[in-house]
Design a protein around this motif. Structure first.
Motif, short mmCIF file in Angstrom:
data_model
loop_
_atom_site.label_atom_id
_atom_site.label_comp_id
_atom_site.label_asym_id
_atom_site.label_seq_id
_atom_site.Cartn_x
_atom_site.Cartn_y
_atom_site.Cartn_z
N CYS A 45 31.68 59.26 7.73
CA CYS A 45 30.60 60.21 7.44
C CYS A 45 29.25 59.49 7.33
N ALA A 46 29.24 58.28 6.79
CA ALA A 46 27.99 57.52 6.70
C ALA A 46 27.49 57.15 8.09
N CYS A 52 23.29 61.25 13.41
CA CYS A 52 22.56 62.51 13.35
C CYS A 52 21.07 62.27 13.13
N ASP A 53 20.74 61.32 12.25
CA ASP A 53 19.33 60.97 12.03
C ASP A 53 18.67 60.46 13.30
N ARG A 54 19.37 59.60 14.01
CA ARG A 54 18.84 59.05 15.27
C ARG A 54 18.63 60.15 16.30
N CYS A 77 22.95 68.36 9.47
CA CYS A 77 24.23 67.67 9.57
C CYS A 77 24.17 66.31 8.90
N ALA A 78 23.09 65.57 9.11
CA ALA A 78 22.94 64.25 8.49
C ALA A 78 23.00 64.37 6.98
N GLU A 79 22.34 65.37 6.42
CA GLU A 79 22.35 65.55 4.97
C GLU A 79 23.77 65.85 4.47
N SER A 80 24.48 66.72 5.17
CA SER A 80 25.86 67.02 4.80
C SER A 80 26.74 65.79 4.88
N CYS A 81 26.55 65.01 5.93
CA CYS A 81 27.35 63.79 6.09
C CYS A 81 27.05 62.78 4.98
N ARG A 82 25.77 62.67 4.61
CA ARG A 82 25.42 61.77 3.51
C ARG A 82 26.09 62.20 2.21
N SER A 85 29.71 61.27 2.44
CA SER A 85 29.95 59.83 2.38
C SER A 85 29.85 59.30 0.95
N MET A 86 29.15 60.04 0.07
CA MET A 86 29.02 59.61 -1.32
C MET A 86 30.06 60.25 -2.24
N ALA A 87 30.84 61.20 -1.71
CA ALA A 87 31.89 61.84 -2.50
C ALA A 87 33.04 60.87 -2.72
#
Length: 88
Positions: A45-46, A52-54, A77-82, A85-87
């Motif tokens: 996810c990270a 997604c950011d790129r 999507c990038a925000e959701s993935c971040r 990745s922190m969960a």
């Protein structure tokens, strides 16, 4: 959408097309890893957030409606993935 353009346009959009394909492939892979609760999904996810950011950055450079929509979707999507990745 970019691949459906004439060959000169496709060449000009090569970096955008590559970023979109990388992003789409990683999103699909990430979803598969999450669906089977793989121990690697947090790390993936990270990486997906970075892709997604790129993609959002590249698509935002172009003045096409589909690129603007893609950039917006990639930011979400990038925000959701971040967050994933922190969960723990």
């Amino acid at each position: 959408m970019c691949l459906g353009q004439d060959s000169d346009m496709v060449q000009m959009m090569a970096a955008c097309i590559k970023a979109c394909r990388d992003c789409a492939d990683l999103c699909a892979l990430c979803a598969r890893f999450m669906s089977r609760t793989s121990d690697l999904h947090l790390q993936l996810c990270a990486v997906c957030a970075d892709a997604c950011d790129r993609c959002a950055t590249e698509c935002a450079k172009h003045d096409h409606e589909h690129c603007r929509r893609c950039a917006e979707s990639c930011r979400r999507c990038a925000e959701s993935c971040r967050q994933m990745s922190m969960a723990h």
